[in-house]
Each structure stands twice: as structure tokens, then as C-alpha cells.
Write a protein that holds these residues in place. Sequence first.
Motif, PDB file in Angstrom:
ATOM      1  N   ARG A  31       0.819  -1.220   0.000  1.00  0.00           N
ATOM      2  CA  ARG A  31       0.000   0.000   0.000  1.00  0.00           C
ATOM      3  C   ARG A  31       0.849   1.264   0.000  1.00  0.00           C
ATOM      4  O   ARG A  31       0.322   2.348  -0.165  1.00  0.00           O
ATOM      5  N   GLY A  32       2.135   1.126   0.202  1.00  0.00           N
ATOM      6  CA  GLY A  32       3.005   2.293   0.156  1.00  0.00           C
ATOM      7  C   GLY A  32       3.156   2.984   1.492  1.00  0.00           C
ATOM      8  O   GLY A  32       2.666   2.529   2.528  1.00  0.00           O
ATOM      9  N   ARG A  33       3.825   4.115   1.445  1.00  0.00           N
ATOM     10  CA  ARG A  33       4.219   4.849   2.652  1.00  0.00           C
ATOM     11  C   ARG A  33       3.029   5.309   3.479  1.00  0.00           C
ATOM     12  O   ARG A  33       3.137   5.510   4.684  1.00  0.00           O
ATOM     13  N   SER A  34       1.869   5.483   2.861  1.00  0.00           N
ATOM     14  CA  SER A  34       0.688   5.939   3.602  1.00  0.00           C
ATOM     15  C   SER A  34       0.267   4.925   4.670  1.00  0.00           C
ATOM     16  O   SER A  34      -0.384   5.287   5.654  1.00  0.00           O
ATOM     17  N   ALA A  35       0.656   3.671   4.503  1.00  0.00           N
ATOM     18  CA  ALA A  35       0.294   2.629   5.464  1.00  0.00           C
ATOM     19  C   ALA A  35       1.272   2.543   6.633  1.00  0.00           C
ATOM     20  O   ALA A  35       1.032   1.803   7.588  1.00  0.00           O
ATOM     21  N   GLU A  36       2.364   3.291   6.573  1.00  0.00           N
ATOM     22  CA  GLU A  36       3.434   3.159   7.572  1.00  0.00           C
ATOM     23  C   GLU A  36       2.973   3.304   9.021  1.00  0.00           C
ATOM     24  O   GLU A  36       3.282   2.435   9.844  1.00  0.00           O
ATOM     25  N   PRO A  37       2.248   4.368   9.400  1.00  0.00           N
ATOM     26  CA  PRO A  37       1.878   4.500  10.825  1.00  0.00           C
ATOM     27  C   PRO A  37       1.062   3.314  11.347  1.00  0.00           C
ATOM     28  O   PRO A  37       1.327   2.792  12.425  1.00  0.00           O
ATOM     29  N   GLU A  38       0.101   2.879  10.558  1.00  0.00           N
ATOM     30  CA  GLU A  38      -0.760   1.760  10.955  1.00  0.00           C
ATOM     31  C   GLU A  38       0.046   0.467  11.093  1.00  0.00           C
ATOM     32  O   GLU A  38      -0.118  -0.284  12.060  1.00  0.00           O
ATOM     33  N   ILE A  39       0.932   0.222  10.155  1.00  0.00           N
ATOM     34  CA  ILE A  39       1.728  -1.006  10.177  1.00  0.00           C
ATOM     35  C   ILE A  39       2.743  -0.979  11.313  1.00  0.00           C
ATOM     36  O   ILE A  39       2.958  -1.983  11.986  1.00  0.00           O
ATOM     37  N   THR A  40       3.356   0.174  11.545  1.00  0.00           N
ATOM     38  CA  THR A  40       4.313   0.279  12.642  1.00  0.00           C
ATOM     39  C   THR A  40       3.634  -0.015  13.975  1.00  0.00           C
ATOM     40  O   THR A  40       4.196  -0.731  14.814  1.00  0.00           O
ATOM     41  N   LYS A  41       2.421   0.489  14.169  1.00  0.00           N
ATOM     42  CA  LYS A  41       1.670   0.199  15.404  1.00  0.00           C
ATOM     43  C   LYS A  41       1.398  -1.296  15.529  1.00  0.00           C
ATOM     44  O   LYS A  41       1.554  -1.882  16.602  1.00  0.00           O
ATOM     45  N   ALA A  42       0.986  -1.925  14.422  1.00  0.00           N
ATOM     46  CA  ALA A  42       0.680  -3.362  14.448  1.00  0.00           C
ATOM     47  C   ALA A  42       1.940  -4.179  14.723  1.00  0.00           C
ATOM     48  O   ALA A  42       1.904  -5.145  15.491  1.00  0.00           O
ATOM     49  N   LEU A  43       3.049  -3.801  14.118  1.00  0.00           N
ATOM     50  CA  LEU A  43       4.303  -4.513  14.370  1.00  0.00           C
ATOM     51  C   LEU A  43       4.743  -4.346  15.822  1.00  0.00           C
ATOM     52  O   LEU A  43       5.223  -5.298  16.443  1.00  0.00           O
ATOM     53  N   THR A  44       4.547  -3.167  16.357  1.00  0.00           N
ATOM     54  CA  THR A  44       4.909  -2.920  17.754  1.00  0.00           C
ATOM     55  C   THR A  44       4.038  -3.769  18.682  1.00  0.00           C
ATOM     56  O   THR A  44       4.525  -4.312  19.672  1.00  0.00           O
ATOM     57  N   ARG A  45       2.752  -3.896  18.355  1.00  0.00           N
ATOM     58  CA  ARG A  45       1.862  -4.750  19.156  1.00  0.00           C
ATOM     59  C   ARG A  45       2.314  -6.209  19.102  1.00  0.00           C
ATOM     60  O   ARG A  45       2.183  -6.941  20.073  1.00  0.00           O
ATOM     61  N   ALA A  46       2.840  -6.641  17.960  1.00  0.00           N
ATOM     62  CA  ALA A  46       3.257  -8.035  17.780  1.00  0.00           C
ATOM     63  C   ALA A  46       4.687  -8.288  18.254  1.00  0.00           C
ATOM     64  O   ALA A  46       5.157  -9.422  18.217  1.00  0.00           O
ATOM     65  N   LYS A  47       5.378  -7.257  18.719  1.00  0.00           N
ATOM     66  CA  LYS A  47       6.796  -7.369  19.060  1.00  0.00           C
ATOM     67  C   LYS A  47       7.084  -8.471  20.075  1.00  0.00           C
ATOM     68  O   LYS A  47       8.011  -9.255  19.901  1.00  0.00           O
ATOM     69  N   GLY A  48       6.315  -8.574  21.129  1.00  0.00           N
ATOM     70  CA  GLY A  48       6.542  -9.592  22.157  1.00  0.00           C
ATOM     71  C   GLY A  48       6.443 -10.995  21.583  1.00  0.00           C
ATOM     72  O   GLY A  48       7.309 -11.850  21.833  1.00  0.00           O
ATOM     73  N   PHE A  49       5.398 -11.236  20.805  1.00  0.00           N
ATOM     74  CA  PHE A  49       5.228 -12.540  20.158  1.00  0.00           C
ATOM     75  C   PHE A  49       6.405 -12.837  19.232  1.00  0.00           C
ATOM     76  O   PHE A  49       6.969 -13.937  19.258  1.00  0.00           O
ATOM     77  N   LEU A  50       6.785 -11.844  18.414  1.00  0.00           N
ATOM     78  CA  LEU A  50       7.869 -12.038  17.455  1.00  0.00           C
ATOM     79  C   LEU A  50       9.191 -12.321  18.160  1.00  0.00           C
ATOM     80  O   LEU A  50       9.947 -13.206  17.745  1.00  0.00           O
ATOM     81  N   ARG A  51       9.479 -11.607  19.242  1.00  0.00           N
ATOM     82  CA  ARG A  51      10.728 -11.829  19.977  1.00  0.00           C
ATOM     83  C   ARG A  51      10.746 -13.226  20.612  1.00  0.00           C
ATOM     84  O   ARG A  51      11.764 -13.916  20.586  1.00  0.00           O
ATOM     85  N   THR A  52       9.616 -13.640  21.179  1.00  0.00           N
ATOM     86  CA  THR A  52       9.526 -14.962  21.795  1.00  0.00           C
ATOM     87  C   THR A  52       9.785 -16.051  20.758  1.00  0.00           C
ATOM     88  O   THR A  52      10.572 -16.973  20.980  1.00  0.00           O
ATOM     89  N   ARG A  53       9.130 -15.927  19.609  1.00  0.00           N
ATOM     90  CA  ARG A  53       9.304 -16.936  18.547  1.00  0.00           C
ATOM     91  C   ARG A  53      10.715 -16.905  17.974  1.00  0.00           C
ATOM     92  O   ARG A  53      11.269 -17.941  17.630  1.00  0.00           O
ATOM     93  N   LEU A  54      11.301 -15.715  17.871  1.00  0.00           N
ATOM     94  CA  LEU A  54      12.692 -15.607  17.406  1.00  0.00           C
ATOM     95  C   LEU A  54      13.624 -16.389  18.317  1.00  0.00           C
ATOM     96  O   LEU A  54      14.500 -17.110  17.855  1.00  0.00           O
ATOM     97  N   GLY A  55      13.442 -16.206  19.618  1.00  0.00           N
ATOM     98  CA  GLY A  55      14.279 -16.914  20.588  1.00  0.00           C
ATOM     99  C   GLY A  55      14.162 -18.417  20.448  1.00  0.00           C
ATOM    100  O   GLY A  55      15.160 -19.145  20.538  1.00  0.00           O
ATOM    101  N   LYS A  56      12.954 -18.905  20.191  1.00  0.00           N
ATOM    102  CA  LYS A  56      12.753 -20.346  20.037  1.00  0.00           C
ATOM    103  C   LYS A  56      13.327 -20.858  18.725  1.00  0.00           C
ATOM    104  O   LYS A  56      13.944 -21.925  18.679  1.00  0.00           O
ATOM    105  N   GLU A  57      13.102 -20.121  17.660  1.00  0.00           N
ATOM    106  CA  GLU A  57      13.561 -20.563  16.335  1.00  0.00           C
ATOM    107  C   GLU A  57      15.078 -20.525  16.207  1.00  0.00           C
ATOM    108  O   GLU A  57      15.678 -21.429  15.633  1.00  0.00           O
ATOM    109  N   LEU A  58      15.706 -19.474  16.712  1.00  0.00           N
ATOM    110  CA  LEU A  58      17.145 -19.300  16.527  1.00  0.00           C
ATOM    111  C   LEU A  58      17.969 -19.735  17.733  1.00  0.00           C
ATOM    112  O   LEU A  58      19.191 -19.705  17.689  1.00  0.00           O
ATOM    113  N   LYS A  59      17.280 -20.114  18.807  1.00  0.00           N
ATOM    114  CA  LYS A  59      17.955 -20.554  20.039  1.00  0.00           C
ATOM    115  C   LYS A  59      19.005 -19.533  20.497  1.00  0.00           C
ATOM    116  O   LYS A  59      20.153 -19.860  20.756  1.00  0.00           O
TER     117      LYS A  59
END
Length: 114
Positions: free
Chosen positions: A58-86
Motif C-alpha cells: 500500500r506504500g508509505r501511507s500505510a506506515e503508521p498503521e503497520i508500525t503500530k501493528a508490528l509494535t503490538r506483535a513485538k513480544g510474540f515475534l521476539r519470543t518466537r525468534l528466541g525459540k527458532e534461533l535458540k
Amino acid sequence: MQRSNSRRAVQMGDQIMQVLASLLVQEVEDPTLQLVTITGVRLNRDFSIAEVLYTHIRGRSAEPEITKALTRAKGFLRTRLGKELKLRGIPDLRFQWDTFLEDMVYDAPPQADH
């Protein structure tokens, strides 16, 4: 952030990028994050911070919305990263829109008309 350009940092960044991209496609259920493309990961010198570069169709106009969503998912992503990459220490994820393609368009030399 003092970036590391060591071979180990580049390899770790590539691994983190692959895992994050896979998680976004396969496990994250937030519809806002569909079609997000992880374009790169840069680590600082002590690997405590990972700057995650991304774009979206969608381009740069979607940046604020996506950044908020990524920030909300940060804990999940970090947890899974730790498991996947040990990893012993999982870097803090900081999300940033990748301006590389935009910069290429604006920095391109003018086209000559024939």
C-alpha cells in the motif's frame, strides 16, 4: 544506534529477517500485517537492538498503521525468534520503513528524451 558490519552481524540479521518474514506469513493473525515485506535487519554492535526494515504494497501511507501493528506483535515475534534461533539474548526489535526504493527513484538521474 552504532551498527555492526561484521560478518556475524550480517549473518544473524539475515537469519532474523528470514524468521520474521516466515512468522508474518504463517503465524501472525493481524490482517494489518498481511503483505508486509521484511527487507532487511541491521544489528547494533552488541546485538541488543535489531532495526527491522519493512515495506508494504500500500506504500508509505500505510506506515503508521503497520508500525503500530508490528509494535503490538513485538513480544510474540521476539519470543518466537528466541525459540527458532535458540538465541541467548533476543534483540529488541525496532521497526522502520525502508526508504531504499523511494531514495532510488528520487536520486535517479533524469531521463533524456530522444
